[in-house]
Design a protein around this motif. Structure first.
Motif, PDB file in Angstrom:
ATOM      1  N   VAL A 316       0.871  -1.174   0.000  1.00  0.00           N
ATOM      2  CA  VAL A 316       0.000   0.000   0.000  1.00  0.00           C
ATOM      3  C   VAL A 316       0.906   1.222   0.000  1.00  0.00           C
ATOM      4  O   VAL A 316       1.683   1.392   0.946  1.00  0.00           O
ATOM      5  CB  VAL A 316      -0.925   0.034   1.236  1.00  0.00           C
ATOM      6  CG1 VAL A 316      -1.824   1.269   1.205  1.00  0.00           C
ATOM      7  CG2 VAL A 316      -1.755  -1.248   1.317  1.00  0.00           C
ATOM      8  N   PRO A 317       0.877   2.064  -1.059  1.00  0.00           N
ATOM      9  CA  PRO A 317       0.103   1.920  -2.294  1.00  0.00           C
ATOM     10  C   PRO A 317       0.593   0.752  -3.156  1.00  0.00           C
ATOM     11  O   PRO A 317       1.550   0.062  -2.816  1.00  0.00           O
ATOM     12  CB  PRO A 317       0.344   3.256  -3.015  1.00  0.00           C
ATOM     13  CG  PRO A 317       0.881   4.190  -1.988  1.00  0.00           C
ATOM     14  CD  PRO A 317       1.623   3.321  -1.020  1.00  0.00           C
ATOM     15  N   ASN A 318      -0.065   0.585  -4.310  1.00  0.00           N
ATOM     16  CA  ASN A 318       0.230  -0.514  -5.210  1.00  0.00           C
ATOM     17  C   ASN A 318       1.641  -0.436  -5.778  1.00  0.00           C
ATOM     18  O   ASN A 318       2.226   0.638  -5.900  1.00  0.00           O
ATOM     19  CB  ASN A 318      -0.750  -0.494  -6.393  1.00  0.00           C
ATOM     20  CG  ASN A 318      -2.185  -0.628  -5.955  1.00  0.00           C
ATOM     21  OD1 ASN A 318      -2.707  -1.715  -5.820  1.00  0.00           O
ATOM     22  ND2 ASN A 318      -2.826   0.509  -5.715  1.00  0.00           N
ATOM     23  N   HIS A 724      -0.776  -0.115   5.084  1.00  0.00           N
ATOM     24  CA  HIS A 724       0.061   1.040   4.777  1.00  0.00           C
ATOM     25  C   HIS A 724       1.241   1.046   5.753  1.00  0.00           C
ATOM     26  O   HIS A 724       1.063   0.810   6.950  1.00  0.00           O
ATOM     27  CB  HIS A 724      -0.751   2.326   4.930  1.00  0.00           C
ATOM     28  CG  HIS A 724      -0.065   3.553   4.421  1.00  0.00           C
ATOM     29  ND1 HIS A 724       0.944   4.178   5.123  1.00  0.00           N
ATOM     30  CD2 HIS A 724      -0.234   4.279   3.279  1.00  0.00           C
ATOM     31  CE1 HIS A 724       1.353   5.240   4.441  1.00  0.00           C
ATOM     32  NE2 HIS A 724       0.664   5.318   3.322  1.00  0.00           N
ATOM     33  N   THR A 739      -6.648  -3.140   3.791  1.00  0.00           N
ATOM     34  CA  THR A 739      -7.777  -4.010   3.489  1.00  0.00           C
ATOM     35  C   THR A 739      -8.352  -4.675   4.718  1.00  0.00           C
ATOM     36  O   THR A 739      -9.500  -5.130   4.700  1.00  0.00           O
ATOM     37  CB  THR A 739      -7.330  -5.122   2.521  1.00  0.00           C
ATOM     38  OG1 THR A 739      -6.337  -5.939   3.165  1.00  0.00           O
ATOM     39  CG2 THR A 739      -6.746  -4.533   1.238  1.00  0.00           C
ATOM     40  N   LEU A 780      -5.335  -2.251  -5.506  1.00  0.00           N
ATOM     41  CA  LEU A 780      -6.156  -1.314  -4.738  1.00  0.00           C
ATOM     42  C   LEU A 780      -6.678  -0.180  -5.610  1.00  0.00           C
ATOM     43  O   LEU A 780      -7.866  -0.048  -5.830  1.00  0.00           O
ATOM     44  CB  LEU A 780      -5.349  -0.755  -3.562  1.00  0.00           C
ATOM     45  CG  LEU A 780      -5.007  -1.743  -2.447  1.00  0.00           C
ATOM     46  CD1 LEU A 780      -4.169  -1.074  -1.374  1.00  0.00           C
ATOM     47  CD2 LEU A 780      -6.275  -2.316  -1.831  1.00  0.00           C
ATOM     48  N   PRO A 786      -5.494   7.767   1.099  1.00  0.00           N
ATOM     49  CA  PRO A 786      -6.707   7.077   1.541  1.00  0.00           C
ATOM     50  C   PRO A 786      -7.976   7.917   1.428  1.00  0.00           C
ATOM     51  O   PRO A 786      -9.081   7.352   1.435  1.00  0.00           O
ATOM     52  CB  PRO A 786      -6.406   6.749   3.004  1.00  0.00           C
ATOM     53  CG  PRO A 786      -4.918   6.669   3.076  1.00  0.00           C
ATOM     54  CD  PRO A 786      -4.432   7.731   2.133  1.00  0.00           C
ATOM     55  N   PHE A 791      -8.366   5.402  -4.216  1.00  0.00           N
ATOM     56  CA  PHE A 791      -7.387   4.723  -3.371  1.00  0.00           C
ATOM     57  C   PHE A 791      -7.636   3.216  -3.324  1.00  0.00           C
ATOM     58  O   PHE A 791      -6.700   2.418  -3.378  1.00  0.00           O
ATOM     59  CB  PHE A 791      -7.433   5.301  -1.952  1.00  0.00           C
ATOM     60  CG  PHE A 791      -6.544   4.577  -0.965  1.00  0.00           C
ATOM     61  CD1 PHE A 791      -5.161   4.698  -1.028  1.00  0.00           C
ATOM     62  CD2 PHE A 791      -7.089   3.761   0.024  1.00  0.00           C
ATOM     63  CE1 PHE A 791      -4.336   4.034  -0.125  1.00  0.00           C
ATOM     64  CE2 PHE A 791      -6.275   3.100   0.936  1.00  0.00           C
ATOM     65  CZ  PHE A 791      -4.893   3.236   0.849  1.00  0.00           C
ATOM     66  N   ARG A 792      -8.903   2.824  -3.227  1.00  0.00           N
ATOM     67  CA  ARG A 792      -9.222   1.412  -3.046  1.00  0.00           C
ATOM     68  C   ARG A 792     -10.384   0.973  -3.943  1.00  0.00           C
ATOM     69  O   ARG A 792     -11.016  -0.054  -3.702  1.00  0.00           O
ATOM     70  CB  ARG A 792      -9.538   1.144  -1.575  1.00  0.00           C
ATOM     71  CG  ARG A 792      -9.410  -0.290  -1.148  1.00  0.00           C
ATOM     72  CD  ARG A 792      -9.360  -0.462   0.361  1.00  0.00           C
ATOM     73  NE  ARG A 792     -10.443   0.213   1.058  1.00  0.00           N
ATOM     74  CZ  ARG A 792     -10.554   0.296   2.382  1.00  0.00           C
ATOM     75  NH1 ARG A 792      -9.627  -0.257   3.140  1.00  0.00           N
ATOM     76  NH2 ARG A 792     -11.554   0.920   2.937  1.00  0.00           N
ATOM     77  N   ASP A 793     -10.625   1.710  -5.008  1.00  0.00           N
ATOM     78  CA  ASP A 793     -11.790   1.395  -5.841  1.00  0.00           C
ATOM     79  C   ASP A 793     -11.597   0.144  -6.699  1.00  0.00           C
ATOM     80  O   ASP A 793     -12.575  -0.461  -7.151  1.00  0.00           O
ATOM     81  CB  ASP A 793     -12.133   2.578  -6.743  1.00  0.00           C
ATOM     82  CG  ASP A 793     -11.014   2.920  -7.720  1.00  0.00           C
ATOM     83  OD1 ASP A 793      -9.868   3.111  -7.261  1.00  0.00           O
ATOM     84  OD2 ASP A 793     -11.270   2.983  -8.930  1.00  0.00           O
ATOM     85  N   TRP A 795     -10.042  -2.592  -5.582  1.00  0.00           N
ATOM     86  CA  TRP A 795      -9.953  -3.738  -4.688  1.00  0.00           C
ATOM     87  C   TRP A 795     -11.091  -4.744  -4.885  1.00  0.00           C
ATOM     88  O   TRP A 795     -10.830  -5.962  -4.943  1.00  0.00           O
ATOM     89  CB  TRP A 795      -9.891  -3.265  -3.237  1.00  0.00           C
ATOM     90  CG  TRP A 795     -10.047  -4.339  -2.214  1.00  0.00           C
ATOM     91  CD1 TRP A 795     -11.105  -4.526  -1.364  1.00  0.00           C
ATOM     92  CD2 TRP A 795      -9.131  -5.402  -1.913  1.00  0.00           C
ATOM     93  NE1 TRP A 795     -10.904  -5.615  -0.550  1.00  0.00           N
ATOM     94  CE2 TRP A 795      -9.692  -6.177  -0.872  1.00  0.00           C
ATOM     95  CE3 TRP A 795      -7.892  -5.772  -2.417  1.00  0.00           C
ATOM     96  CZ2 TRP A 795      -9.071  -7.292  -0.329  1.00  0.00           C
ATOM     97  CZ3 TRP A 795      -7.263  -6.900  -1.882  1.00  0.00           C
ATOM     98  CH2 TRP A 795      -7.846  -7.635  -0.854  1.00  0.00           C
TER      99      TRP A 795
END
Length: 825
Positions: A316-318, A724, A739, A780, A786, A791-793, A795
């Motif tokens: 995190v991040p990717n 993170h 997550t 992610l 965040p 950020f996590r759409d 996932w």
């Protein structure tokens, strides 16, 4: 009593006040942090002035925040790519360069000191500087333009502190200016994770010197397997075992002098090295990937297709940042490495490509001879002066640490990493060859066909990779790439102390495995052996397990009318033949062992009836996973003591399969007499079945299995949890920035190869019948913030095994644009 009650009341009020104050401070801190995240969200609409542009650049964001950058010149494009990537990932970029250079302790404190010491010993920044200065002028110019874009964002953020990523403000430091050397540095650090053999060579030395049995050593350290399907060979009948690879000319050659009298490096030093490298600890988590290309004769559309999912440690991040880059002479889309210009893997208007790690052996360990006067013995026996590099590690909350690195012609002496090793151990690595400096990404990104693309691949230096290719003309191809040393006296899996194993150049590009338009219409790799049995040039002793590559061929071979949906189904396949095979063997062992209890009988029933799918609701998957874990100490601890934990090999699971399945007869036994004692069978066990039964029993016990084994769901303990690196330390914020633990199907041997923080870092399918329908997704999301909706759409798609298109043509991009930013001069 009244006084006691008053004191109690006062104490409670005081305690309540402390709690209230703590909550208030926590609330204020959380409010500040959330506000810092929100105010640092990037501008994605309107216009921004950027010095250095020659014309306006348009950055269109699609629904997942992927930037589609269109510029009037390539100079402007690379500047805009640097700027846009920094908008979303600046703190990650800074951490990546600090991680590679050994500068994390300066920000994160003394816990990172040993990591930094190792990176300084490896001399990554000095190598990056040398590589950068050796690049062609055109390549350096592209890196400089990218750096200019990054620095324009840094300068804007410094002028408006609210737009600086929250991590910088939370940790109270500022990013240094970006440079082209930083971009090279980030790329080189990935080489370490994908081409690392020296750790296994040091470990193998200790294991073999404790084992004192060459036959058992060969069983622990196989090189290739009968299950392998090299892409350069004809497609084999996978329903039958095919010939195992021939013996390799490795360190067992009687003509070599590589076996050492020393017991080898200590366990403490190996643990220190492992910790400093931050290697994955989960079973089967060998950084690798899957890729394949399929000719149009097997697809529903009649056009070629390509699929790629690169397996890495997940962060995190990717790891990756998706982008679409367009300027005159260049249009390419796919995944980029934050901090590095161009696209690493993806497609342009005509060609598509994907990677898996080749694991070519590009490293050797040499035990040098020193004279105590500042000299070392060269290959011809002459005394040569040691070179010296002096490093200073700045440590937050601590004193600076000085590191002196001594260097021979082979490379740096690694002794500063170790605590007790006294032998001067040098790391020889292709990364240190001053003649190697090519990074042909631009030529790959702009190639119109296989001829141009393969010409670019010929210049590829590191890491060693398997590249599959498919183009709009219907061609498919495969080529192994990277500079692998020529070793006339054979590959060596242990530290070397003679002068007969010096490198003699590199294997020619045309002699590396390759295939173009094979009759089968199918090319696939998944890190397993790619060399045919009659290869002239062995590439490594340490091929990863064969199961994923074997399964890919089983999934695709003989099928017609394949679609994009079929490609995704293969990428997310969670069937494991080897686990099912071993489940049946363990069940049989329990059946043949007298006096077992009802719990073990239930385990045997579950194992026997299992379909081999490593799903989250499977009890059998839990049982076989834990039984396999318990098996290794049962056979290794009696021979190695506590050193058994050091054993590791890329084909460890295949070694385990062979030992378990053929345990009734040892390698030195008479096959006609199964009663011959197995050399792996410890004392105290009547036979092999009794040992395997004990492995199941211990697996249940150590895995804390419930009384009713049918309720022991695999997903109840096998989870993914991405955190993170900073926000995970803050209890409430941790939930925003990761997550959390989520049940995870698959294991280290399924095509969907996964672990707690390991797995497919992206999934890509190119369909040349519909480029705009071709799919790409990361784990992610695009943003490192965040507070961002990006950020996590992604996932849910990654976790559930779905995906979505990455638009490429002008109309498709326009149709999916949600935000438009103009970068103007």
């Amino acid at each position: 009593m009244s006084n006691a009650r008053r004191w109690l009341r006062r104490s409670l009020w005081a305690l309540g006040g402390i709690v209230a104050l703590t909550l208030l401070m926590m609330g204020g801190g959380l409010f500040w942090l959330h506000h810092a995240m929100v105010t640092s969200l990037p501008t994605v609409d309107g216009s921004i002035k950027l010095a250095g542009l020659s014309a306006p650049v348009t950055v269109r964001r699609d629904g997942h925040g992927v930037p589609h950058i269109e510029a009037a010149s390539q100079d402007d494009l690379f500047l805009a790519q640097g700027y846009t990537t920094a908008q979303d990932r600046l703190w990650q970029m800074d951490m990546l360069r600090r991680n590679a250079a050994g500068e994390l302790a300066e920000i994160l404190g003394p816990t990172l000191l040993e990591h930094d010491r190792a990176q300084r010993v490896f001399q990554f920044r000095n190598v990056a500087l040398r590589v950068y200065n050796s690049l062609p002028e055109a390549d350096r110019h592209r890196y400089e333009q990218y750096a200019r874009g990054v620095n324009l964002f840094i300068n804007q953020a410094e002028q408006n502190q609210a737009s600086l990523p929250a991590e910088f403000r939370l940790l109270h430091y500022h990013p240094r200016p970006w440079s082209g050397v930083d971009s090279v540095l980030i790329g080189l650090n990935m080489v370490l994770s994908l081409d690392n053999h020296f750790e296994d060579k040091l470990t193998r030395e200790r294991i073999t010197n404790r084992l004192h049995d060459s036959k058992l050593e060969a069983e622990l350290y196989p090189t290739g397997s009968w299950r392998d399907q090299p892409p350069t060979a004809a497609v084999a009948d996978m329903t039958q075992p095919h010939p195992a690879p021939p013996p390799t000319d490795d360190e067992d050659n009687d003509q070599t002098q590589t076996r050492l009298n020393s017991p080898g490096i200590s366990s403490d030093d190996l643990h220190a090295l492992h910790a400093a490298l931050g290697a994955q600890t989960c079973s089967g988590c060998i950084p690798g990937s899957n890729n394949w290309a399929i000719a149009g004769k097997h697809t529903a559309s009649g056009r070629a297709m390509l699929a790629n999912d690169m397996h890495l440690g997940l962060s995190v991040p990717n790891v990756w940042y998706m982008a679409d880059l367009k300027a005159p002479g260049l249009h390419v889309a796919g995944v980029t490495l934050p901090g590095v210009p161009l696209v690493i893997a993806g497609h342009n208007d005509h060609v598509a490509w994907g990677f898996t790690a080749l694991y070519g052996d590009t490293q050797d360990i040499y035990v040098e001879k020193l004279d105590g006067k500042g000299n070392y013995a060269g290959p011809q026996g002459q005394w040569l002066p040691l070179a010296h590099a002096f490093e200073t590690i700045h440590v937050r909350f601590g004193k600076d640490v000085k590191v002196e690195v001594q260097l021979t012609a082979h490379g740096p002496l690694m002794n500063p990493i170790f605590h007790s090793e006294t032998r001067p151990i040098a790391l020889h690595w292709t990364l240190y060859d001053p003649a190697l400096a090519a990074i042909p990404l631009y030529e790959m990104n702009t190639a119109p066909d296989w001829q141009h693309f393969s010409n670019a691949l010929a210049a590829w230096c590191w890491p060693t990779q398997n590249v599959v290719y498919a183009d709009d003309a219907g061609h498919i191809a495969y080529h192994a790439v990277g500079k692998v040393p020529l070793r006339p006296n054979g590959l060596v899996g242990l530290p070397i102390q003679d002068t007969q194993h010096e490198w003699q150049g590199y294997i020619p590009f045309d002699e590396l495995p390759y295939s173009v338009d094979p009759p089968s219409g199918l090319l696939a790799t998944a890190n397993a052996r790619v060399t045919p049995n009659d290869t002239k040039f062995p590439l490594t002793l340490d091929w990863p397990d064969p199961y994923r590559a074997e399964r890919v061929y089983m999934d695709l071979r003989g099928r017609e009318k394949l679609t994009r949906e079929d490609m995704l189904a293969v990428q997310t396949d969670i069937y494991s033949e080897v686990d099912q095979e071993l489940a049946h063997r363990f069940a049989y062992a329990i059946d043949q062992t007298p006096g077992v209890d009802a719990r073990l009988k239930q385990a045997a029933d579950l194992l026997r009836s299992w379909d081999g799918r490593v799903s989250t609701d499977s009890a059998a998957a839990s049982i076989i996973f834990r039984a396999r874990q318990a098996f290794w100490p049962l056979i290794l601890e009696p021979k190695l003591g506590s050193d058994w934990e050091m054993y590791g090999w890329a084909e460890k699971d295949f070694a385990e399969e062979e030992i378990i399945m053929h345990g009734g007869v040892s390698s030195g036994s008479d096959p006609a007499n199964p009663a011959t004692p197995n050399e792996w069978l410890p004392s105290g066990y009547k036979n092999w079945d009794a040992l395997l039964t004990e492995a199941v029993r211990r697996g249940l016990e150590r895995g804390k299995a419930p009384a009713d084994l049918s309720k022991w769901n695999y997903g109840s303990w096998h989870v993914i949890d991405l955190e993170h690196p900073v926000y995970s330390l803050l209890p409430i914020v941790k939930g925003w920035a990761g997550t959390g633990e989520q049940p995870l199907n698959g294991d280290g041997n399924t095509i969907k190869q996964v672990g707690r923080a390991f797995g497919p870092s992206q999934r890509f399918t190119m369909d040349w019948s519909a480029p705009d329908a071709s799919t790409e997704n990361i784990v992610l999301g695009e943003s490192g913030n965040p507070a961002s909706s990006w950020f996590r759409d992604q996932w849910p798609a990654w976790y559930s095994g779905t995906t979505f298109p990455l638009p490429f043509s002008q109309p498709a991009v326009a149709a999916q644009t949600t935000h438009t930013l103009q970068l103007v001069p």
